[in-house]
Design a protein around this motif. Sequence first.
Motif, PDB file in Angstrom:
ATOM      1  N   GLU A  48     -12.747  39.888  -4.426  1.00  0.00           N
ATOM      2  CA  GLU A  48     -12.555  41.343  -4.684  1.00  0.00           C
ATOM      3  C   GLU A  48     -13.609  42.007  -5.471  1.00  0.00           C
ATOM      4  N   ASN A  49     -13.900  41.239  -6.318  1.00  0.00           N
ATOM      5  CA  ASN A  49     -14.923  41.605  -7.458  1.00  0.00           C
ATOM      6  C   ASN A  49     -16.172  41.613  -6.601  1.00  0.00           C
ATOM      7  N   LYS A  50     -16.413  40.931  -5.718  1.00  0.00           N
ATOM      8  CA  LYS A  50     -17.731  40.619  -4.982  1.00  0.00           C
ATOM      9  C   LYS A  50     -18.080  41.871  -4.047  1.00  0.00           C
ATOM     10  N   THR A  51     -16.866  42.299  -3.381  1.00  0.00           N
ATOM     11  CA  THR A  51     -16.802  43.714  -2.697  1.00  0.00           C
ATOM     12  C   THR A  51     -17.162  44.778  -3.669  1.00  0.00           C
ATOM     13  N   TYR A  52     -16.361  44.657  -4.645  1.00  0.00           N
ATOM     14  CA  TYR A  52     -16.676  46.107  -5.574  1.00  0.00           C
ATOM     15  C   TYR A  52     -17.986  46.139  -6.117  1.00  0.00           C
ATOM     16  N   TYR A  53     -18.456  45.197  -6.532  1.00  0.00           N
ATOM     17  CA  TYR A  53     -19.898  45.244  -7.125  1.00  0.00           C
ATOM     18  C   TYR A  53     -20.941  45.364  -5.989  1.00  0.00           C
TER      19      TYR A  53
ATOM     20  N   GLU B  76     -20.377  47.193  -3.208  1.00  0.00           N
ATOM     21  CA  GLU B  76     -20.349  48.652  -2.977  1.00  0.00           C
ATOM     22  C   GLU B  76     -21.029  49.441  -4.161  1.00  0.00           C
ATOM     23  N   GLU B  77     -20.940  49.191  -5.540  1.00  0.00           N
ATOM     24  CA  GLU B  77     -21.494  49.881  -6.596  1.00  0.00           C
ATOM     25  C   GLU B  77     -23.196  49.568  -6.216  1.00  0.00           C
TER      26      GLU B  77
END
Length: 107
Positions: free
Chosen positions: A52-57, A59-60
């Motif tokens: 989940e952190n990977k997808t968030y970062y 996207e950023e």
Amino acid sequence: MANPYKDKSWFKFMSNKYMWVLLFFIAWMFFLDNYSYFDHRVLDNQIDELEENKTYYQEEIDKDEKQIKMLQNPDQVEKYAREKYFMKKDSEDIYIVEFEGDSIVKK
């Protein structure tokens, strides 16, 4: 004196030495081993959180790349500086009006 439970099916099942070895093995694998079921559950939860952190970062990063492409244009740089940092030209005056209860969101 004969054992009264000898003819019972559950007694035969529980007196089997292979069944005891199997039960010990299952208990060992679930609770005591380094690769136990419970350790795997914790690790799987950590993997899910990291994904989940990977997808968030990711996207950023995509959003920042779009921002960088947009800031290649000098007009966009000026617009960005005026909106984010309240910069102005020498001949301008800027007035910031704040209402009670409103605040400027800083990122």
